[in-house]
Design a protein around this motif. Sequence first.
Motif, PDB file in Angstrom:
ATOM      1  N   GLU A 186       0.623  -1.075   0.011  1.00 10.53           N
ATOM      2  CA  GLU A 186      -0.052  -0.039   0.017  1.00 10.53           C
ATOM      3  C   GLU A 186       0.774   1.171   0.084  1.00 10.53           C
ATOM      4  O   GLU A 186       0.229   2.368  -0.330  1.00 10.53           O
ATOM      5  N   SER A 187       1.949   1.200   0.447  1.00 15.11           N
ATOM      6  CA  SER A 187       3.059   2.292   0.384  1.00 15.11           C
ATOM      7  C   SER A 187       4.346   2.095  -0.091  1.00 15.11           C
ATOM      8  O   SER A 187       4.848   1.044   0.005  1.00 15.11           O
ATOM      9  N   GLN A 188       5.090   3.252  -0.498  1.00 16.27           N
ATOM     10  CA  GLN A 188       6.569   2.758  -0.676  1.00 16.27           C
ATOM     11  C   GLN A 188       7.232   2.272   0.424  1.00 16.27           C
ATOM     12  O   GLN A 188       8.031   1.639   0.523  1.00 16.27           O
ATOM     13  N   ARG A 189       6.644   2.800   1.632  1.00 16.94           N
ATOM     14  CA  ARG A 189       7.404   2.388   2.932  1.00 16.94           C
ATOM     15  C   ARG A 189       7.308   0.859   3.030  1.00 16.94           C
ATOM     16  O   ARG A 189       8.456   0.170   3.349  1.00 16.94           O
ATOM     17  N   GLU A 190       6.249   0.372   2.570  1.00 12.15           N
ATOM     18  CA  GLU A 190       6.042  -1.026   2.819  1.00 12.15           C
ATOM     19  C   GLU A 190       6.685  -1.737   1.571  1.00 12.15           C
ATOM     20  O   GLU A 190       7.260  -2.787   1.944  1.00 12.15           O
ATOM     21  N   ARG A 191       6.913  -1.039   0.563  1.00 12.33           N
ATOM     22  CA  ARG A 191       7.394  -1.797  -0.550  1.00 12.33           C
ATOM     23  C   ARG A 191       8.997  -1.824  -0.529  1.00 12.33           C
ATOM     24  O   ARG A 191       9.596  -2.627  -0.671  1.00 12.33           O
ATOM     25  N   ASP A 192       9.370  -0.591   0.362  1.00 13.60           N
ATOM     26  CA  ASP A 192      11.066  -0.505   0.885  1.00 13.60           C
ATOM     27  C   ASP A 192      11.269  -1.770   1.632  1.00 13.60           C
ATOM     28  O   ASP A 192      12.361  -2.439   1.506  1.00 13.60           O
ATOM     29  N   ARG A 193      10.427  -1.912   2.552  1.00 18.16           N
ATOM     30  CA  ARG A 193      10.508  -3.345   3.571  1.00 18.16           C
ATOM     31  C   ARG A 193      10.551  -4.479   2.824  1.00 18.16           C
ATOM     32  O   ARG A 193      11.457  -5.378   3.183  1.00 18.16           O
ATOM     33  N   VAL A 194       9.619  -4.820   2.036  1.00 15.46           N
ATOM     34  CA  VAL A 194       9.656  -5.835   1.249  1.00 15.46           C
ATOM     35  C   VAL A 194      10.761  -6.222   0.384  1.00 15.46           C
ATOM     36  O   VAL A 194      11.307  -7.396   0.315  1.00 15.46           O
ATOM     37  N   ALA A 195      11.145  -5.082  -0.185  1.00 11.66           N
ATOM     38  CA  ALA A 195      12.577  -5.055  -0.792  1.00 11.66           C
ATOM     39  C   ALA A 195      13.785  -5.649  -0.074  1.00 11.66           C
ATOM     40  O   ALA A 195      14.535  -6.262  -0.357  1.00 11.66           O
ATOM     41  N   ASP A 196      13.954  -5.094   0.745  1.00  8.93           N
ATOM     42  CA  ASP A 196      14.974  -5.283   2.063  1.00  8.93           C
ATOM     43  C   ASP A 196      14.691  -6.962   2.554  1.00  8.93           C
ATOM     44  O   ASP A 196      15.845  -7.563   2.567  1.00  8.93           O
ATOM     45  N   LEU A 197      13.577  -7.450   2.704  1.00  9.50           N
ATOM     46  CA  LEU A 197      13.391  -8.642   3.057  1.00  9.50           C
ATOM     47  C   LEU A 197      13.930  -9.817   1.877  1.00  9.50           C
ATOM     48  O   LEU A 197      14.313 -10.842   2.136  1.00  9.50           O
ATOM     49  N   ASN A 198      13.423  -9.233   0.513  1.00 10.47           N
ATOM     50  CA  ASN A 198      13.842  -9.804  -0.498  1.00 10.47           C
ATOM     51  C   ASN A 198      15.387 -10.015  -0.326  1.00 10.47           C
ATOM     52  O   ASN A 198      16.013 -10.978  -1.034  1.00 10.47           O
TER      53      ASN A 198
END
Length: 216
Positions: A91-103
Amino acid sequence: LALALELSEAEVHASLLGAMSSDLVARQDSEYRFVHDRLREAQYELTPEDERAVLHHRLGRLLDIDTPDELLAERVFEIVHHFNRGLRLLESQRERDRVADLNLLASLKARASAANDAAANYAETGASLLSADAWERLHELAFGLAVERAQCDLRRGRLDAAEERLATLPQRTATLGDRAIVARLRMGLHIARNHPHVAIEVGREFLRSVGLDWPD
């Protein structure tokens, strides 16, 4: 299960008694499993695709929130499994950043186990989630994903792709450590191409840039 269903463990056990008595699921220690993969696959296919994405996204969030930092590396594959099946719901770039970090973490862990194709997929997914200004906002993450993609290319023998990726990285370095990483990868690339003299020149170039001489 208790976390996902928002029930107590006792309520989870009670809700699954019927499935256990019908030999659909079995309990082993603190886990429940379908007695056969075909049953699990059938149940999954019966769930509409849009609903699956919502469930995966929700489970990814719940697991991420519930996992302490010291257990993240142990659980990262499970967390990323869910997030990556609900990417369009981030839903947000912050969440996308978090999932990018997890990947990125999942890619590093997969590559350490020689699961190079899986590692490449995680790294590509992570990079796809970054915004155009990620190199300014989150340089360490953006650089880490770029390096990891190059590492995966090298591991899988995709030398042309690795060379193309590495050609842009020297301009993206922010620290001496970054420059050393890129130089090491470029040297590895030229050694893989059986061009040792070019690899040596890359090493010399890096040492000169930090005021050192190439050893005899």
